[in-house]
Write a protein that holds these residues in place. Structure first.
Motif, short mmCIF file in Angstrom:
data_model
loop_
_atom_site.label_atom_id
_atom_site.label_comp_id
_atom_site.label_asym_id
_atom_site.label_seq_id
_atom_site.Cartn_x
_atom_site.Cartn_y
_atom_site.Cartn_z
N TRP A 293 0.83 -1.22 0.00
CA TRP A 293 0.00 0.00 0.00
C TRP A 293 0.86 1.26 0.00
O TRP A 293 0.43 2.30 -0.46
CB TRP A 293 -0.95 0.01 1.20
CG TRP A 293 -0.26 0.11 2.53
CD1 TRP A 293 0.20 -0.92 3.30
CD2 TRP A 293 0.08 1.30 3.23
NE1 TRP A 293 0.80 -0.44 4.44
CE2 TRP A 293 0.74 0.92 4.43
CE3 TRP A 293 -0.10 2.66 2.98
CZ2 TRP A 293 1.21 1.84 5.36
CZ3 TRP A 293 0.37 3.57 3.91
CH2 TRP A 293 1.01 3.15 5.09
N PHE B 154 -7.39 0.98 7.11
CA PHE B 154 -7.29 1.50 5.76
C PHE B 154 -8.69 1.76 5.20
O PHE B 154 -9.66 1.11 5.61
CB PHE B 154 -6.61 0.48 4.83
CG PHE B 154 -5.21 0.16 5.23
CD1 PHE B 154 -4.16 0.91 4.73
CD2 PHE B 154 -4.93 -0.88 6.09
CE1 PHE B 154 -2.85 0.62 5.08
CE2 PHE B 154 -3.62 -1.18 6.45
CZ PHE B 154 -2.58 -0.42 5.95
N LEU C 224 -4.25 4.86 4.42
CA LEU C 224 -4.10 4.59 5.85
C LEU C 224 -4.81 5.68 6.63
O LEU C 224 -4.58 6.86 6.42
CB LEU C 224 -2.61 4.56 6.23
CG LEU C 224 -2.31 4.29 7.70
CD1 LEU C 224 -2.68 2.86 8.08
CD2 LEU C 224 -0.83 4.55 7.98
#
Length: 133
Positions: free
Chosen positions: A85, A106, A95
């Protein structure tokens, strides 16, 4: 007609005024004058708060679990996925929370679902909440 006794001052611990709450009838009268200034203040301000990367770095700094941290995120709701990510150019997951207790939260950019990774000493569990309709 409202008077100043209907104003509510919101202060911090040092008694500095942070905000003033005013009655609706006063706001209706001053909004046409205040709106251009408010719009100018908000210009260029992102509605999306910054990701808590410092909290995530702290989480990693104290990482002492029995397995390696994996930056992979998968959305059980829509199937969106990334192997990392942090590095994915499309940044499909944002996040929104990280803490030393092992919780990473997330938001899926594809569908709006919330994905919670709960890191325990010997395993990770993933939970999700579907997006609001």
């Amino acid at each position: 007609m409202s008077d100043s006794s209907q104003l509510l001052y919101l202060t911090d611990a040092r008694n500095h005024v942070l905000a003033v709450q005013i009655p609706w009838d006063i706001w209706r009268k001053i909004e046409p004058l205040a709106r251009p200034a408010l719009d100018a203040l908000m210009e260029g301000v992102s509605e999306e708060p910054a990701e808590p990367l410092a909290a995530f770095e702290e989480f990693l700094r104290y990482w002492d679990f029995r397995y390696f941290y994996s930056p992979a995120v998968h959305c059980p709701h829509c199937g969106a996925a990334t192997q990392d990510w942090r590095e994915d150019p499309a940044h499909p997951f944002r996040l929104s929370n990280a803490n030393l207790g092992g919780l990473l939260v997330f938001h899926c950019r594809a569908c709006g679902a919330t994905i919670r990774q709960k890191h325990f000493h010997d395993h990770v569990t993933v939970e999700h909440t579907a997006p609001r309709p």
